[in-house]
Design a protein around this motif. Structure first.
Motif, PDB file in Angstrom:
ATOM      1  N   UNK A 163       0.847  -1.186   0.000  1.00  0.00           N
ATOM      2  CA  UNK A 163       0.000   0.000   0.000  1.00  0.00           C
ATOM      3  C   UNK A 163       0.888   1.243   0.000  1.00  0.00           C
ATOM      4  N   UNK A 164       0.390   2.365  -0.526  1.00  0.00           N
ATOM      5  CA  UNK A 164       1.216   3.575  -0.609  1.00  0.00           C
ATOM      6  C   UNK A 164       1.763   4.046   0.737  1.00  0.00           C
ATOM      7  N   UNK A 165       1.032   3.829   1.802  1.00  0.00           N
ATOM      8  CA  UNK A 165       1.501   4.290   3.103  1.00  0.00           C
ATOM      9  C   UNK A 165       2.610   3.411   3.661  1.00  0.00           C
ATOM     10  N   UNK A 166       2.956   2.327   2.985  1.00  0.00           N
ATOM     11  CA  UNK A 166       4.009   1.435   3.452  1.00  0.00           C
ATOM     12  C   UNK A 166       5.331   1.676   2.713  1.00  0.00           C
ATOM     13  N   UNK A 167       5.416   2.761   1.969  1.00  0.00           N
ATOM     14  CA  UNK A 167       6.651   3.079   1.257  1.00  0.00           C
ATOM     15  C   UNK A 167       7.748   3.462   2.246  1.00  0.00           C
ATOM     16  N   UNK A 168       9.010   3.263   1.887  1.00  0.00           N
ATOM     17  CA  UNK A 168      10.098   3.661   2.787  1.00  0.00           C
ATOM     18  C   UNK A 168      10.139   5.182   2.919  1.00  0.00           C
ATOM     19  N   UNK A 169      10.532   5.624   4.084  1.00  0.00           N
ATOM     20  CA  UNK A 169      10.643   7.065   4.324  1.00  0.00           C
ATOM     21  C   UNK A 169      11.927   7.589   3.703  1.00  0.00           C
ATOM     22  N   UNK A 170      12.044   8.902   3.660  1.00  0.00           N
ATOM     23  CA  UNK A 170      13.270   9.502   3.124  1.00  0.00           C
ATOM     24  C   UNK A 170      14.479   9.120   3.971  1.00  0.00           C
ATOM     25  N   UNK A 171      14.303   9.043   5.274  1.00  0.00           N
ATOM     26  CA  UNK A 171      15.414   8.658   6.155  1.00  0.00           C
ATOM     27  C   UNK A 171      15.851   7.220   5.879  1.00  0.00           C
ATOM     28  N   UNK A 172      14.892   6.335   5.648  1.00  0.00           N
ATOM     29  CA  UNK A 172      15.240   4.942   5.336  1.00  0.00           C
ATOM     30  C   UNK A 172      15.963   4.847   3.992  1.00  0.00           C
ATOM     31  N   UNK A 173      15.512   5.608   3.011  1.00  0.00           N
ATOM     32  CA  UNK A 173      16.180   5.612   1.708  1.00  0.00           C
ATOM     33  C   UNK A 173      17.590   6.179   1.815  1.00  0.00           C
ATOM     34  N   UNK A 174      17.779   7.213   2.642  1.00  0.00           N
ATOM     35  CA  UNK A 174      19.117   7.767   2.856  1.00  0.00           C
ATOM     36  C   UNK A 174      20.030   6.757   3.538  1.00  0.00           C
ATOM     37  N   UNK A 175      19.477   5.989   4.493  1.00  0.00           N
ATOM     38  CA  UNK A 175      20.274   4.964   5.172  1.00  0.00           C
ATOM     39  C   UNK A 175      20.702   3.876   4.194  1.00  0.00           C
ATOM     40  N   UNK A 176      19.798   3.477   3.319  1.00  0.00           N
ATOM     41  CA  UNK A 176      20.134   2.466   2.307  1.00  0.00           C
ATOM     42  C   UNK A 176      21.210   3.007   1.376  1.00  0.00           C
ATOM     43  N   UNK A 177      21.059   4.260   0.971  1.00  0.00           N
ATOM     44  CA  UNK A 177      22.038   4.881   0.075  1.00  0.00           C
ATOM     45  C   UNK A 177      23.420   4.943   0.718  1.00  0.00           C
ATOM     46  N   UNK A 178      23.476   5.257   2.012  1.00  0.00           N
ATOM     47  CA  UNK A 178      24.779   5.334   2.677  1.00  0.00           C
ATOM     48  C   UNK A 178      25.405   3.955   2.867  1.00  0.00           C
ATOM     49  N   UNK A 179      24.583   2.913   2.927  1.00  0.00           N
ATOM     50  CA  UNK A 179      25.090   1.549   3.089  1.00  0.00           C
ATOM     51  C   UNK A 179      25.364   0.859   1.760  1.00  0.00           C
ATOM     52  N   UNK A 180      25.034   1.498   0.655  1.00  0.00           N
ATOM     53  CA  UNK A 180      25.160   0.860  -0.653  1.00  0.00           C
ATOM     54  C   UNK A 180      26.578   0.378  -0.981  1.00  0.00           C
ATOM     55  N   UNK A 181      27.650   1.108  -0.670  1.00  0.00           N
ATOM     56  CA  UNK A 181      28.987   0.558  -0.966  1.00  0.00           C
ATOM     57  C   UNK A 181      29.250  -0.759  -0.230  1.00  0.00           C
ATOM     58  N   UNK A 182      28.803  -0.872   1.014  1.00  0.00           N
ATOM     59  CA  UNK A 182      28.988  -2.119   1.761  1.00  0.00           C
ATOM     60  C   UNK A 182      28.131  -3.235   1.164  1.00  0.00           C
ATOM     61  N   UNK A 183      26.931  -2.896   0.742  1.00  0.00           N
ATOM     62  CA  UNK A 183      26.046  -3.894   0.132  1.00  0.00           C
ATOM     63  C   UNK A 183      26.656  -4.410  -1.162  1.00  0.00           C
ATOM     64  N   UNK A 184      27.147  -3.515  -1.994  1.00  0.00           N
ATOM     65  CA  UNK A 184      27.747  -3.930  -3.267  1.00  0.00           C
ATOM     66  C   UNK A 184      29.019  -4.743  -3.057  1.00  0.00           C
ATOM     67  N   UNK A 185      29.790  -4.404  -2.034  1.00  0.00           N
ATOM     68  CA  UNK A 185      30.991  -5.191  -1.726  1.00  0.00           C
ATOM     69  C   UNK A 185      30.603  -6.595  -1.285  1.00  0.00           C
ATOM     70  N   UNK A 186      29.539  -6.714  -0.494  1.00  0.00           N
ATOM     71  CA  UNK A 186      29.056  -8.035  -0.090  1.00  0.00           C
ATOM     72  C   UNK A 186      28.592  -8.853  -1.298  1.00  0.00           C
ATOM     73  N   UNK A 187      27.939  -8.198  -2.240  1.00  0.00           N
ATOM     74  CA  UNK A 187      27.482  -8.887  -3.454  1.00  0.00           C
ATOM     75  C   UNK A 187      28.674  -9.384  -4.261  1.00  0.00           C
TER      76      UNK A 187
END
Length: 89
Positions: A15-39
């Motif tokens: 549902x639209x109200x279950x979308x990630x918040x801006x803070x959650x998206x920023x946290x994912x973005x900051x963790x992306x280098x670690x995620x890609x290294x794990x991949x």
């Protein structure tokens, strides 16, 4: 007798109200280098699952492990710097 019915919450889980918040998206973005290294590390390990690792495979896995550790170190350092007021350690 048990009736089999669909669960409305499971059907409408996005549902639209279950979308990630801006803070959650920023946290994912900051963790992306670690995620890609794990991949990359997983990719290197998956290649060797069905065969004996060659010297090149072993080097690729070692490099991927070093990238994972470096990415996690950088993430922790950025997180620690951002969470401490005044930049004090």
């Amino acid at each position: 007798m048990n009736h089999i019915v669909t669960v409305q919450d499971a059907v409408t889980a996005f549902a639209p109200w279950m979308e990630p918040t801006d803070a959650e998206l920023d946290a994912i973005e900051s963790e992306m280098p670690a995620i890609l290294a794990d991949v990359d590390l997983l990719d290197a390990q998956i290649v060797t699952l069905d065969r004996t690792p060659t010297e090149l495979d072993e080097r690729r896995i070692r490099r991927a492990r070093r990238r994972v550790l470096a990415a996690r170190r950088d993430l922790v350092n950025r997180t620690a710097d951002a969470s401490l007021p005044g930049g004090a350690a």
